[in-house]
Design an enzyme around this catalytic site. Structure first.
Site, PDB file in Angstrom:
ATOM      1  N   GLY A  10       0.833  -1.205   0.000  1.00  0.00           N
ATOM      2  CA  GLY A  10       0.000   0.000   0.000  1.00  0.00           C
ATOM      3  C   GLY A  10       0.857   1.240   0.000  1.00  0.00           C
ATOM      4  N   GLY A  11       0.534   2.137  -0.914  1.00  0.00           N
ATOM      5  CA  GLY A  11       1.318   3.367  -1.057  1.00  0.00           C
ATOM      6  C   GLY A  11       0.484   4.604  -0.865  1.00  0.00           C
ATOM      7  CB  ALA A  14      -0.677   4.339   6.216  1.00  0.00           C
ATOM      8  CG  HIS A 236     -18.625  12.837   5.446  1.00  0.00           C
ATOM      9  ND1 HIS A 236     -19.335  13.989   5.228  1.00  0.00           N
ATOM     10  CD2 HIS A 236     -17.383  13.223   5.823  1.00  0.00           C
ATOM     11  CE1 HIS A 236     -18.545  15.032   5.460  1.00  0.00           C
ATOM     12  NE2 HIS A 236     -17.352  14.595   5.825  1.00  0.00           N
ATOM     13  NE  ARG A 297     -16.203  13.797   9.264  1.00  0.00           N
ATOM     14  CZ  ARG A 297     -15.055  13.601   8.648  1.00  0.00           C
ATOM     15  NH1 ARG A 297     -14.583  12.388   8.480  1.00  0.00           N
ATOM     16  NH2 ARG A 297     -14.386  14.627   8.173  1.00  0.00           N
ATOM     17  CG  HIS A 364     -16.182   9.458   4.877  1.00  0.00           C
ATOM     18  ND1 HIS A 364     -15.690   9.886   3.658  1.00  0.00           N
ATOM     19  CD2 HIS A 364     -15.463  10.117   5.816  1.00  0.00           C
ATOM     20  CE1 HIS A 364     -14.718  10.763   3.866  1.00  0.00           C
ATOM     21  NE2 HIS A 364     -14.549  10.910   5.170  1.00  0.00           N
ATOM     22  NE  ARG A 398     -11.606   9.272   9.626  1.00  0.00           N
ATOM     23  CZ  ARG A 398     -11.633  10.353   8.832  1.00  0.00           C
ATOM     24  NH1 ARG A 398     -10.993  11.441   9.177  1.00  0.00           N
ATOM     25  NH2 ARG A 398     -12.328  10.333   7.707  1.00  0.00           N
ATOM     26  CG  LEU A 404      -5.497  13.253   5.970  1.00  0.00           C
ATOM     27  CD1 LEU A 404      -5.390  14.599   5.267  1.00  0.00           C
ATOM     28  CD2 LEU A 404      -5.386  12.132   4.947  1.00  0.00           C
TER      29      LEU A 404
HETATM   30  C1  LIG Z   1     -13.357  11.701   0.040  1.00  0.00           C
HETATM   31  C2  LIG Z   1     -12.560  11.554   1.293  1.00  0.00           C
HETATM   32  C3  LIG Z   1     -12.072  12.680   1.944  1.00  0.00           C
HETATM   33  C4  LIG Z   1     -11.317  12.555   3.096  1.00  0.00           C
HETATM   34  N1  LIG Z   1     -10.850  13.681   3.716  1.00  0.00           N
HETATM   35  C5  LIG Z   1     -10.094  13.557   4.832  1.00  0.00           C
HETATM   36  C6  LIG Z   1      -9.570  14.714   5.485  1.00  0.00           C
HETATM   37  O1  LIG Z   1      -9.787  15.843   5.069  1.00  0.00           O
HETATM   38  N2  LIG Z   1      -8.817  14.534   6.585  1.00  0.00           N
HETATM   39  C7  LIG Z   1      -8.541  13.292   7.087  1.00  0.00           C
HETATM   40  O2  LIG Z   1      -7.833  13.213   8.074  1.00  0.00           O
HETATM   41  N3  LIG Z   1      -9.020  12.186   6.478  1.00  0.00           N
HETATM   42  C8  LIG Z   1      -9.786  12.289   5.372  1.00  0.00           C
HETATM   43  N4  LIG Z   1     -10.276  11.159   4.765  1.00  0.00           N
HETATM   44  C9  LIG Z   1      -9.818   9.835   5.201  1.00  0.00           C
HETATM   45  C10 LIG Z   1      -8.426   9.562   4.633  1.00  0.00           C
HETATM   46  O3  LIG Z   1      -8.318  10.102   3.348  1.00  0.00           O
HETATM   47  C11 LIG Z   1      -8.109   8.091   4.520  1.00  0.00           C
HETATM   48  O4  LIG Z   1      -8.466   7.442   5.679  1.00  0.00           O
HETATM   49  C12 LIG Z   1      -6.613   7.900   4.296  1.00  0.00           C
HETATM   50  O5  LIG Z   1      -6.195   8.616   3.172  1.00  0.00           O
HETATM   51  C13 LIG Z   1      -6.238   6.452   4.160  1.00  0.00           C
HETATM   52  O6  LIG Z   1      -4.877   6.363   3.842  1.00  0.00           O
HETATM   53  P1  LIG Z   1      -4.143   4.971   3.781  1.00  0.00           P
HETATM   54  O7  LIG Z   1      -2.706   5.256   3.552  1.00  0.00           O
HETATM   55  O8  LIG Z   1      -4.507   4.164   4.951  1.00  0.00           O
HETATM   56  O9  LIG Z   1      -4.773   4.231   2.541  1.00  0.00           O
HETATM   57  P2  LIG Z   1      -4.969   4.641   0.994  1.00  0.00           P
HETATM   58  O10 LIG Z   1      -4.561   6.011   0.690  1.00  0.00           O
HETATM   59  O11 LIG Z   1      -6.328   4.195   0.647  1.00  0.00           O
HETATM   60  O12 LIG Z   1      -3.937   3.714   0.266  1.00  0.00           O
HETATM   61  C14 LIG Z   1      -4.113   2.339   0.170  1.00  0.00           C
HETATM   62  C15 LIG Z   1      -3.003   1.792  -0.662  1.00  0.00           C
HETATM   63  O13 LIG Z   1      -3.050   0.402  -0.623  1.00  0.00           O
HETATM   64  C16 LIG Z   1      -2.974  -0.119  -1.924  1.00  0.00           C
HETATM   65  N5  LIG Z   1      -3.657  -1.404  -1.869  1.00  0.00           N
HETATM   66  C17 LIG Z   1      -4.901  -1.686  -1.418  1.00  0.00           C
HETATM   67  N6  LIG Z   1      -5.135  -3.004  -1.501  1.00  0.00           N
HETATM   68  C18 LIG Z   1      -4.011  -3.562  -1.997  1.00  0.00           C
HETATM   69  C19 LIG Z   1      -3.635  -4.894  -2.328  1.00  0.00           C
HETATM   70  N7  LIG Z   1      -4.446  -5.929  -2.148  1.00  0.00           N
HETATM   71  N8  LIG Z   1      -2.391  -5.090  -2.860  1.00  0.00           N
HETATM   72  C20 LIG Z   1      -1.533  -4.056  -3.074  1.00  0.00           C
HETATM   73  N9  LIG Z   1      -1.853  -2.798  -2.768  1.00  0.00           N
HETATM   74  C21 LIG Z   1      -3.071  -2.556  -2.239  1.00  0.00           C
HETATM   75  C22 LIG Z   1      -3.573   0.918  -2.801  1.00  0.00           C
HETATM   76  O14 LIG Z   1      -3.104   0.792  -4.133  1.00  0.00           O
HETATM   77  C23 LIG Z   1      -3.057   2.174  -2.127  1.00  0.00           C
HETATM   78  O15 LIG Z   1      -1.752   2.468  -2.563  1.00  0.00           O
HETATM   79  C24 LIG Z   1     -11.053  11.278   3.611  1.00  0.00           C
HETATM   80  C25 LIG Z   1     -11.547  10.150   2.965  1.00  0.00           C
HETATM   81  C26 LIG Z   1     -12.321  10.283   1.831  1.00  0.00           C
HETATM   82  C27 LIG Z   1     -12.923   9.079   1.221  1.00  0.00           C
END
Ligand SMILES: Cc1cc2nc3c(=O)[nH]c(=O)nc-3n(C[C@H](O)[C@H](O)[C@H](O)COP(=O)(O)OP(=O)(O)OC[C@H]3O[C@@H](n4cnc5c(N)ncnc54)[C@H](O)[C@@H]3O)c2cc1C
Ligand code: SF4
Ligand code: SF4
Ligand code: FES
Lengths: 590, 249
Positions: A10-11, A14, A236, A297, A364, A398, A404
């Site tokens: 996952g990129g 996190a 949301h 929310r 959401h 949350r 983020l």
């Molecule tokens: C529309 C929207 C707006 C938001 N706004 C906010 C905000 O303003 N402030 C805030 O704090 N939070 C916000 N959130 C929540 C926040 O954006 C997310 O919780 C956060 O970005 C998740 O990050 P992550 O790194 O965990 O996962 P993601 O960014 O979802 O990344 C997941 C990664 O895993 C990879 N992946 C998934 N499954 C696999 C697999 N099987 N094999 C290989 N790779 C895989 C994907 O390709 C991707 O690179 C928002 C969410 C949404 C939906």
């Protein structure tokens, strides 16, 4: 091992955060992602990122941030890691600032902060209305730097299928599929970090991106990982209803003064601009005078539901209410909210600067996820998790702009922890006793079974049915009989899955094949969510049962831990006490 | 208009080596449809207009709100994002084709990794000392933020490269998006430390001098990035650097 090899799956924010920490400390990372990492779901985050920098003379402190987070999460989060996150947040903002994130500025050139839901402080740093995009790019750039130095190797358009777990139960690497050649390979690593994000697709339409299926988390759960608090799903309050997706209208719209209202008269067909103030019902401001439109929310979502379904005051009889920005001047809107207003304009066709927006709640975020200890380790030795795919920081609900920061903080903990584990692990180099071969074969068999299936069920139709019933029964309001029916329906869908019809049998870039594999995992995880909701006979945070309207700390101040029972092919549950050692639980009343 | 249909013609290709072919679809109209949701409908019922069963379309998408940059394709001949292409605003029959200047993976999915390689070549990052706590970043005026932010919204969709007459195998031109990122990082107080490296990377074969100022790029950019301004600014920087190089060599 001096310079161990770590796999990060996952990129998003996190995964990239973990990657940077490992590369910086001398480790090597194999980074896997379905989409090129720069296209990860994190780019969708709009509103901002929380940190108690106290640059507005309000006396904000990390402790206050901690208290708001715990209280907002209805006391279900284990407190020590949340406290650490809130203490680390100001330095995380500084780091992002140094990495070049174009945060909005004050006239003096300092970072600007806005207010978000569930707090009375200006605590949210933001970069226009595309904060997630800006943060992700900053981290992506740093990872590209390490990539060009040979410390990171990206495997983009590869999908994680499963962990490679040896006969002693220790993770030795992963099994993944090349989404172009459709070949299955195994990859060894001294430790694995899961950072695979959200699970929106289980609900059909959500605010999440397409690849947020939860498939990876589900696969690991089926391999023995605990999945915690799955029943806590954030809906949301303000999303834009759509045929393919529910596009988010960020909380920042309310943070900058947006007001939610409906016409006081049922079926009022007038143009909203011509409805006088006295004939508008600003129900959030009336019901929650202290927080007004910025209640958390879950509270706002239930209020909108009530106005629409109990008072029957949805706009034009439809499930929609107004979110109004038209009283704010255009220049301010453009400076602070342009990105999100653009989304509304592009996808709906109206200009929210002059016409109130029509919005409705949409699925959401998942507070639940892979169970981890306070140092991001899952119960499978060698596997860590960070970001939305784990359950650690948000309890039962949350707060906006806290994800983020939890993703980055979680990555910053998981990276060094995985590295330390790898360096101390006597196992490295020991024979895995054929674990790699047998896992690859297991996955290849699943693939060939699917490829040779010749049933009649269309996977996309099964998915739509899953999404509809999950949205109807397992989101805002939950009844036990409806939850029981939902689980029965999922079992039926799992049976129908056995008679799937794959119209595409090409072994090259076959997206429907890949989706069909994910669908199975979605169905399994949907049962965890549904059954977890059925068991929790109380109301807490985002989980609301009219039959049990109160929070019940005696019986349910506990983390739900689901594990897969392979013999029964279904989830089993146990409960773990919550660490409330720092802030004594008190009633949550906004 | 209850029974309206939407006619879509899609240029398909099963693998990078195989021959392209066209298929036509007739879908029931729904309010608010866009090109991606239309392809989701095809996946749920993969049958061509003439009733022949076929395979779902392969395409790239993720965010569905025009911020991840995945879904670029040629829609009615124009390079644009599919998720924000509303069906009601398109002339029918709607034609969908893959971007033409990038290798086709399958159907509408193409390989755009060249842009990520270019970003590596120009060191499009801020060289921070490390991730430990070193206090806040450099102070910046609101004005500076307002200049940098639009450039930082580039979603790497590659539309600007698709329409650029200079972007082809002969010139090896890096394209407008990369140049705009050079401008972004050169203006950042810390990013400027690598300015010379970036400018050198833009000299010579495939460098900035290939640009003929045709301005096609700026017209298609879905994020309205001021590409031509960025190109002229960076051109100036490259020129000044070249002169400086003569005197310091
Ligand atoms: C529309 C929207 C707006 C938001 N706004 C906010 C905000 O303003 N402030 C805030 O704090 N939070 C916000 N959130 C929540 C926040 O954006 C997310 O919780 C956060 O970005 C998740 O990050 P992550 O790194 O965990 O996962 P993601 O960014 O979802 O990344 C997941 C990664 O895993 C990879 N992946 C998934 N499954 C696999 C697999 N099987 N094999 C290989 N790779 C895989 C994907 O390709 C991707 O690179 C928002 C969410 C949404 C939906
Ligand atoms: S101005 Fe013209 S030649 Fe230059 S990058 Fe843009 S499209 Fe290409
Ligand atoms: S500059 Fe515009 S057109 Fe070019 S890649 Fe970036 S967003 Fe796309
Ligand atoms: S799907 Fe992300 S830009 Fe279209």
């Amino acid at each position: 091992m001096a310079n161990p090899n770590i796999i990060v799956v996952g990129g998003g924010l996190a995964g990239l955060s973990a990657t940077i920490k490992i590369a910086e400390a001398g480790g090597h990372v194999d980074l896997f992602s379905i989409v090129p990492v720069k296209r990860s779901h994190s780019v969708c985050a709009q509103g901002g990122i929380n940190a108690a920098k106290n640059l507005k003379g309000e006396g904000d402190t990390p402790w206050q941030h901690f208290d708001d987070t715990i209280y907002g999460g209805d006391f279900l989060a284990n407190q020590p890691p949340v406290k650490e996150m809130c203490e680390a947040a100001p330095a995380i903002i500084d780091l992002l600032d140094r990495m070049g994130v174009p945060f909005n500025r004050t006239p003096e050139g300092l970072l600007d902060f806005r207010r978000f839901g569930g707090t009375l402080y200006h605590r949210t740093a933001f970069a226009g209305a595309t904060t997630g995009q800006q943060l992700l790019y900053a981290l992506d750039e740093q990872v590209r730097r390490y990539e060009s130095e040979g410390r990171v190797r990206k495997h983009e358009t590869w999908e994680f299928l499963s962990g490679v777990i040896d006969h002693t139960g220790v993770c030795r690497g992963i099994c993944a599929i090349d989404l172009r050649s459709m070949e299955v390979h195994t990859f060894p690593a001294e430790a694995v970090i899961m950072a695979t994000g959200g699970i929106g697709a289980i609900f059909g339409k959500s605010t999440n991106s397409v690849v947020c299926t939860g498939s990876a988390q589900s696969a690991l759960y089926q391999q023995g990982a605990f999945y915690a608090n799955g029943e806590f799903i954030q809906v949301h309050p303000t999303s834009i209803p759509g045929d393919d997706k529910l596009r988010l209208m960020s909380e920042s719209a309310r943070g900058e003064g947006g007001r939610v209202w409906v016409p006081r008269t049922q079926g009022d067909k007038r143009d909203p601009k011509s409805i006088p103030e006295s004939e508008r019902w600003y129900f959030l401001e009336e019901w929650y005078p202290k927080y007004g439109n910025l209640v958390p929310r879950d509270v706002a979502t239930r209020a909108i539901h009530k106005v629409v379904y109990e008072h029957n005051l949805g706009i034009d009889g439809q499930p929609m209410v107004y979110l109004d920005l038209t009283h704010i001047d255009r220049a301010t809107l453009d400076r602070k909210l342009e990105g999100i207003l653009e989304i509304y304009e592009k996808f709906v066709g109206d200009d929210p600067r002059t016409t109130p927006m029509k919005i409705f709640p949409g699925m959401h975020y998942t507070m639940g996820g892979l169970w981890v200890d306070f140092k991001q380790a899952t119960n499978i030795p060698g596997i860590f998790a960070c970001g939305e795919c784990e359950y650690g920081y948000h309890g039962a609900n949350r707060l906006g702009a806290n994800s983020l920061v939890s993703c980055i903080f979680g990555g910053f903990v998981a990276g060094p922890q995985a590295l330390a584990y790898a360096r101390n692990n006597a196992k490295s180099g020991a024979s895995a006793n054929g674990a790699f071969d047998s896992e690859r074969k297991r996955q290849e068999e699943i693939n060939s079974r699917l490829m040779s299936s010749d049933g009649t069920e269309n996977p996309f139709k099964i998915w739509r049915e899953l999404g509809e019933i999950m949205t109807k029964n397992v989101t805002v309001i939950r009844y036990n009989d409806a939850l029981a029916k939902t689980d029965e329906k999922i079992v039926e869908l799992l049976e129908r899955y056995q008679r799937i019809n794959l119209s595409d049998k090409e072994m090259w870039a076959n997206t429907s094949f890949v989706f069909t594999r994910q669908l199975y995992n979605m169905l399994q995880l949907a049962r965890v969510i549904t059954q977890g909701a059925a068991m929790r006979n109380e109301s807490r945070g985002a989980h609301y049962k009219p039959e049990f309207p109160e929070r019940d700390d005696v019986n349910f101040l506990k983390t739900t831990k689901a594990y897969f029972a392979p013999d029964a092919d279904e989830p089993r549950f146990e409960f773990e006490p919550v660490d409330t050692s720092l802030i004594k639980p008190r009633p949550r009343k906004y | 208009m209850a029974n309206r249909t939407v006619i879509i013609k899609i240029k398909r290709q099963t693998s990078p080596e195989s021959k392209p072919y066209w298929e036509e679809f007739a879908l029931p109209w729904k309010p608010g449809m866009n090109v991606i949701s239309a392809m989701m409908d095809i996946a749920a019922n993969p049958v061509t207009r003439s009733g022949k069963p076929t395979r779902p379309i392969t395409y790239d998408s993720n965010c569905l709100e025009e911020v991840c940059g995945s879904c670029a394709m040629r829609i009615n001949g124009r390079a644009r994002m599919a998720c924000s292409a509303l069906i009601d605003k398109l002339d029918q029959p709607i034609t969908l084709e893959p971007l033409s200047k990038f290798p086709v993976v399958r159907d509408l999915a193409v390989d755009r990794s060249v842009l990520f390689e270019n970003l590596k070549a120009v060191k499009a990052w801020v060289p921070v000392d490390g991730t430990y706590d070193l206090g806040p970043g450099p102070r910046q005026t609101q004005r500076h933020q307002e200049d940098a932010y639009p450039l930082s919204r580039c979603i790497s969709c590659c539309c600007c490269m698709e329409v650029c007459p200079q972007f082809n195998d002969k010139t090896n031109f890096v394209g407008a998006a990369t140049i705009a990122q050079v401008r972004l990082f050169n203006t950042h107080p810390t990013g400027a430390a690598l300015k010379e490296d970036r400018l050198h990377a833009l000299m010579g074969d495939g460098g900035i001098q290939e640009c003929g100022y045709a301005q096609n790029c700026v017209e298609v950019c879905p994020k309205d990035i001021p590409l031509t301004d960025a190109i002229s600014e960076v051109s100036g920087q490259v020129m000044r650097q070249a002169i400086k190089d003569i005197f310091t060599r």
